[in-house]
Design an enzyme around this catalytic site. Structure first.
Site, PDB file in Angstrom:
ATOM      1  N   ARG A   1     -15.419  -3.584   9.770  1.00  0.00           N
ATOM      2  CA  ARG A   1     -15.945  -4.636   8.895  1.00  0.00           C
ATOM      3  C   ARG A   1     -17.349  -5.061   9.337  1.00  0.00           C
ATOM      4  O   ARG A   1     -18.148  -5.537   8.530  1.00  0.00           O
ATOM      5  CB  ARG A   1     -15.012  -5.861   8.934  1.00  0.00           C
TER       6      ARG A   1
ATOM      7  N   GLU B   1      -5.259 -15.354   8.945  1.00  0.00           N
ATOM      8  CA  GLU B   1      -5.865 -16.554   8.346  1.00  0.00           C
ATOM      9  C   GLU B   1      -4.888 -17.728   8.353  1.00  0.00           C
ATOM     10  O   GLU B   1      -5.205 -18.812   7.866  1.00  0.00           O
ATOM     11  CB  GLU B   1      -6.312 -16.274   6.912  1.00  0.00           C
TER      12      GLU B   1
ATOM     13  N   THR C   1       1.780  -6.007   4.062  1.00  0.00           N
ATOM     14  CA  THR C   1       1.144  -5.337   2.917  1.00  0.00           C
ATOM     15  C   THR C   1       0.980  -3.838   3.149  1.00  0.00           C
ATOM     16  O   THR C   1       0.755  -3.101   2.198  1.00  0.00           O
ATOM     17  CB  THR C   1      -0.249  -5.933   2.632  1.00  0.00           C
TER      18      THR C   1
ATOM     19  N   TRP D   1      -2.535  -5.064   9.484  1.00  0.00           N
ATOM     20  CA  TRP D   1      -2.005  -4.793   8.137  1.00  0.00           C
ATOM     21  C   TRP D   1      -2.470  -3.487   7.518  1.00  0.00           C
ATOM     22  O   TRP D   1      -2.202  -3.256   6.332  1.00  0.00           O
ATOM     23  CB  TRP D   1      -2.295  -5.974   7.221  1.00  0.00           C
TER      24      TRP D   1
ATOM     25  N   GLY E   1      -1.737 -12.027   8.376  1.00  0.00           N
ATOM     26  CA  GLY E   1      -1.595 -13.477   8.541  1.00  0.00           C
ATOM     27  C   GLY E   1      -2.570 -14.109   9.507  1.00  0.00           C
ATOM     28  O   GLY E   1      -2.382 -15.269   9.895  1.00  0.00           O
TER      29      GLY E   1
ATOM     30  N   ARG F   1       0.794  -1.232   0.000  1.00  0.00           N
ATOM     31  CA  ARG F   1       0.000   0.000   0.000  1.00  0.00           C
ATOM     32  C   ARG F   1       0.821   1.275   0.000  1.00  0.00           C
ATOM     33  O   ARG F   1       0.267   2.351   0.118  1.00  0.00           O
ATOM     34  CB  ARG F   1      -1.023  -0.034   1.136  1.00  0.00           C
TER      35      ARG F   1
ATOM     36  N   ASN G   1      -8.905  -9.859  12.889  1.00  0.00           N
ATOM     37  CA  ASN G   1      -9.782 -10.904  13.423  1.00  0.00           C
ATOM     38  C   ASN G   1      -9.017 -11.953  14.228  1.00  0.00           C
ATOM     39  O   ASN G   1      -7.827 -12.152  14.027  1.00  0.00           O
ATOM     40  CB  ASN G   1     -10.511 -11.609  12.279  1.00  0.00           C
TER      41      ASN G   1
ATOM     42  N   ASP H   1     -12.769  -8.133  11.067  1.00  0.00           N
ATOM     43  CA  ASP H   1     -11.570  -7.367  11.435  1.00  0.00           C
ATOM     44  C   ASP H   1     -11.889  -5.953  11.899  1.00  0.00           C
ATOM     45  O   ASP H   1     -12.836  -5.346  11.422  1.00  0.00           O
ATOM     46  CB  ASP H   1     -10.704  -7.143  10.187  1.00  0.00           C
TER      47      ASP H   1
ATOM     48  N   ASP I   1     -15.314 -13.031  11.091  1.00  0.00           N
ATOM     49  CA  ASP I   1     -14.170 -12.439  10.378  1.00  0.00           C
ATOM     50  C   ASP I   1     -14.355 -10.928  10.231  1.00  0.00           C
ATOM     51  O   ASP I   1     -14.031 -10.355   9.195  1.00  0.00           O
ATOM     52  CB  ASP I   1     -13.967 -13.118   8.999  1.00  0.00           C
TER      53      ASP I   1
END
Lengths: 595, 189
Positions: free
Chosen positions: A357, A219, A201, A269, A217, A157, A287, A332, A330
């Site tokens: 989210r 996930e 990122t 991130w 990460g 980004r 999350n 976040d 999920d």
């Protein structure tokens, strides 16, 4: 446009070429002038140089607001492409067939600094009404290593500036300092480890000679952190884990016997913000993992899904506000916290705004983390009836329950193994940044108006493997997903306007005194009236907009710049909800507009 | 500090040059130099990468849950060669497994169905079409190297990938780790 400016462009180029030729021999040897050195004073006072864009989020408060008004509501209809520049970085790697562009350009004294998804940094000379690549720093990212554990695309980004260095990250976990003049790597340091499922990122946040790094990460079973690197000694100053360790406050919110906390997620991130008045960094936390099997990790799972305030000097946690305890969706809270001061009866209210989210926009008191107001900014929320007006927690939240069920009929759980939720797991609002107009006190949210279907997988400790998904299920997309730009009046905490769009907003916002700019993944870049959100101008880039616009000046003229190249999570995992976007081709292009 | 002077760069360059020569000299697909040239399933391995089977099933074929749903494990599969060929060609209706045969559900019925019969169960179209020989080759590769295999190993990973990536380090046993300097990049944190 071509016909109109062709002549002047050529003569400008010839003039510059002549200058370049005469200067070429000595230019390389010249030291960077003091005016080009970025220091804390400049980062704290960006309003003194409105033609530059020095922070990822424009200022430390993440306003993404420019006072430039050469382009305004009266003339924006005449906005045209000034120049474009093809970038690279669309190659695939790991599980990804191609990269995309999610970055915000940084502008300083007529030069732009942008990144592609694999972390190459491009310095572009924007003088003379066209863009010329000065140098490209290719960090040679280990694509298969990093791309195999990037949940959501080949993304980067953007950069930050410090001293005579350009500071950037790579997906494979490095912090890199590049000499601003030469494009040569000055030094680099490994901050994150893809062997643990960690990738980077986000753009770095620079605070007082430190680069602050967040990690992705959640996930893949990581234990999230935020890390500070001293930019002189290149050593780590502090690293604060977002999941407490044994004996630390908050560990009591992980009540399982699986040691779930050790792989509890809580990624970081999206670049955070900084309040110099209290020397506090405020950062959004992702999350918990596994994402959808919340019964694996009973308890509130601090500090996942929270806004977290850290002492910038030590990294110590000052306060937290958790949005979705024991999150089974999920949802976040990685989004940026926008720092805003609003006049109040007892003096100015010092707020941190976050669009989550989970579909709710929150204002919290950034001096202590207490809830001030919250409201749904999406059209449809099914997982809760709303927020408790005192605590800001979802009404159904029960502190005595180890596993929260919220509205149980729609909530993914071990007894509700396939269910539809709204918002879907992409939100709400994802990483694309909001913008805030401090004159109008309007806060613009790039919205994903969504529902999706969640299937739960019951997790057991033996399923936790390095570099493998640790999600406890997965989403599918049986419903069409659209979007909107939603403006919130921060003085009232109410929605002031909503401009609906056919596609989700995957790019983010830029605010100027009387305009907002944004884009669509179907290719359009657009300018809206800051108050009515009426569309005043639109241009189709022919690619997918997956990055936020920004604005700057060079040679006294205002430009709007935006990276175009659809990548990220959407076109691999969520494309079925927007079938028309399947025809959008991978791309990698910088567009720059001017009157 | 660890990377301050790119210590790995010259040796990485050397490795890739060597690999390039090797692949030009010995493999038809110019892609992978790792498997022995005599391995008759090399062509299938190239298809496994080219058709992006790795995008969901991963290099090791174990698939697994995640944002894209649950790609089945080709290691634990009980499908025969013929069944794998059919599924690669026709996809799996009602799932995310794409079809890779040109004309599937149009000129050629799949699972006894054309496009109209399949309706909402129509599987997605693969990112690339494969010729019948490619489909047979990838099925042979899956049968020979993936089906029935246990947990992924370092040797399998190294055979799949270029050795310049650290993608396989995580599969090294403790005994394998000390000889490789790149395995220690995370230290000092």
């Amino acid at each position: 446009m071509e016909r109109f400016s062709g002549h002047t462009r050529i003569s400008a180029r010839a003039r510059l070429l002549a200058i370049a030729v005469t200067a070429a021999g000595m230019a390389a040897a010249l030291p960077t002038s003091a005016a080009d050195e970025v220091n804390q004073e400049r980062l704290l006072n960006v309003e003194k140089e409105p033609g530059n864009w020095l922070h990822h989020h424009q200022n430390y408060s993440a306003h993404r607001f420019s006072t430039l008004k050469e382009i305004n509501r009266d003339n924006v209809k005449n906005l045209k492409v000034a120049w474009t520049l093809h970038l690279g970085g669309i190659e695939g790697g790991g599980i990804w067939s191609h990269g995309g562009l999610e970055g915000t350009p940084i502008a300083e004294n007529g030069f732009l600094y942008v990144t592609d998804g694999w972390g190459s940094v491009y310095k572009i000379d924007a003088h003379g009404g066209r863009g010329v690549l000065v140098w490209k720093m290719d960090p040679k990212t280990d694509r298969d290593w990093a791309g195999a554990v990037a949940c959501c695309g080949v993304d980067n980004r953007g950069v930050a500036l410090w001293g005579d260095l350009v500071i950037s990250h790579t997906l494979d976990g490095r912090l890199i300092a590049t000499n601003k003049e030469t494009g040569q790597v000055a030094w680099q340091r490994t901050v994150a480890d893809p062997d643990k499922g960690e990738t980077i990122t986000g753009a770095p946040l620079i605070v007082k000679n430190m680069a602050i790094t967040g990690v992705a990460g959640a996930e893949y079973g990581i234990r999230g952190w935020i890390a500070a690197t001293d930019l002189t000694t290149q050593k780590e100053v502090w690293r604060t884990y977002t999941i407490p360790g044994k004996g630390e406050p908050g560990i009591e919110t992980w009540k399982d016997s699986n040691n779930a906390a050790a792989a509890g997620g809580g990624s970081t991130w999206v670049t955070g913000t900084y309040d110099p008045a209290t020397d506090t960094i405020i950062w959004g936390i992702g999350n918990p993992g596994p994402d959808w099997d919340s019964a694996y990790r009973p308890g509130d799972n601090l500090y996942t899904d929270s806004s977290l305030a850290l002492d910038a000097t030590t990294g110590k946690i000052k306060w937290h506000f958790q949005h979705t305890p024991n999150d089974p969706y999920d949802y976040d809270s990685v989004a940026e916290n926008v720092l805003v001061d609003i006049p109040g009866p007892g003096g100015p209210q010092k707020l941190a705004l976050e669009a989550d989210r989970n579909g709710f926009a929150y204002a919290i008191d950034r001096t202590n983390g207490k809830f001030v107001w919250g409201l749904p900014f999406v059209k449809k929320v099914t997982w809760t009836k709303g927020l408790d007006p005192e605590s800001g927690k979802p009404i159904e939240y029960d502190p005595n329950k180890a596993v929260q069920t919220y509205i149980a009929s729609v909530t993914p759980s071990r007894t509700n193994m396939e269910t539809d939720i709204c918002p879907g797991n992409m939100g709400g609002k994802n990483w694309p940044p909001t913008a805030y107009n401090p004159d109008l006190k309007l806060w613009y949210i790039p919205v994903i108006e969504s529902c999706n279907r969640i299937k739960v997988e019951v997790m057991t400790p033996d399923k936790l493997k390095p570099r493998e998904f640790w999600t406890g299920g997965g989403p599918s997309q049986p419903f069409r997903i659209t979007g909107s730009v939603t403006a919130i009046d921060v003085t009232t905490g109410k929605i002031a306007q909503k401009m609906e769009t056919p596609f989700p907003n995957l790019g983010g916002m830029l605010a100027t005194p009387d305009l907002v700019f944004t884009g669509q993944p179907s290719g359009e870049v657009m300018a809206l009236d800051a108050k009515s959100l009426q569309k005043l101008w639109e241009f189709n880039t022919g690619g997918g907009v997956n990055a936020p616009p920004m604005t700057f000046t060079v040679d006294g003229k205002q430009y709007v710049a935006i990276l175009v190249g659809l990548g990220g999570a959407w076109d691999k995992w969520f494309i079925d909800s927007t079938p028309e976007l399947k025809k959008i081709q991978p791309g990698s292009m910088l567009y720059v507009f001017a009157l | 500090m660890f990377f301050s002077r790119f210590p790995a760069a010259p040796s990485m360059l050397l490795v890739s040059v060597v690999a390039l020569n090797f692949s030009i000299g010995t493999t038809a697909f110019g892609q992978s130099a790792q498997a022995p040239a005599s391995d008759p399933t090399n062509a299938g391995k190239a298809v496994f990468s080219k058709a992006n089977c790795v995008g969901c099933h991963k290099w090791h074929g174990n698939g697994g849950g995640g944002y894209g749903g649950d790609a089945l494990s080709l290691r634990k599969t009980e499908l025969t060669r013929d069944q794998i060929i059919e599924i690669v060609g026709c996809g799996r209706p009602g799932t995310g497994m794409p079809f890779f045969m040109r004309g599937a559900y149009d000129e050629v019925k799949c699972h006894g169905m054309n496009r109209q019969d399949a309706g909402a169960q129509m599987p997605p179209e693969g990112g690339t079409f494969l010729r019948p020989k490619d489909i047979e080759a990838v099925a042979d590769y899956v049968i020979a190297h993936i089906k029935g295999a246990g947990e992924p190993t370092y040797a399998e990973c190294a055979a799949f990938f270029s050795s310049t990536s650290r993608v396989c380090d995580v599969y090294k046993t403790p005994a394998q780790k000390p000889d490789d300097a790149t395995a220690s990049t995370g230290k000092g944190q």
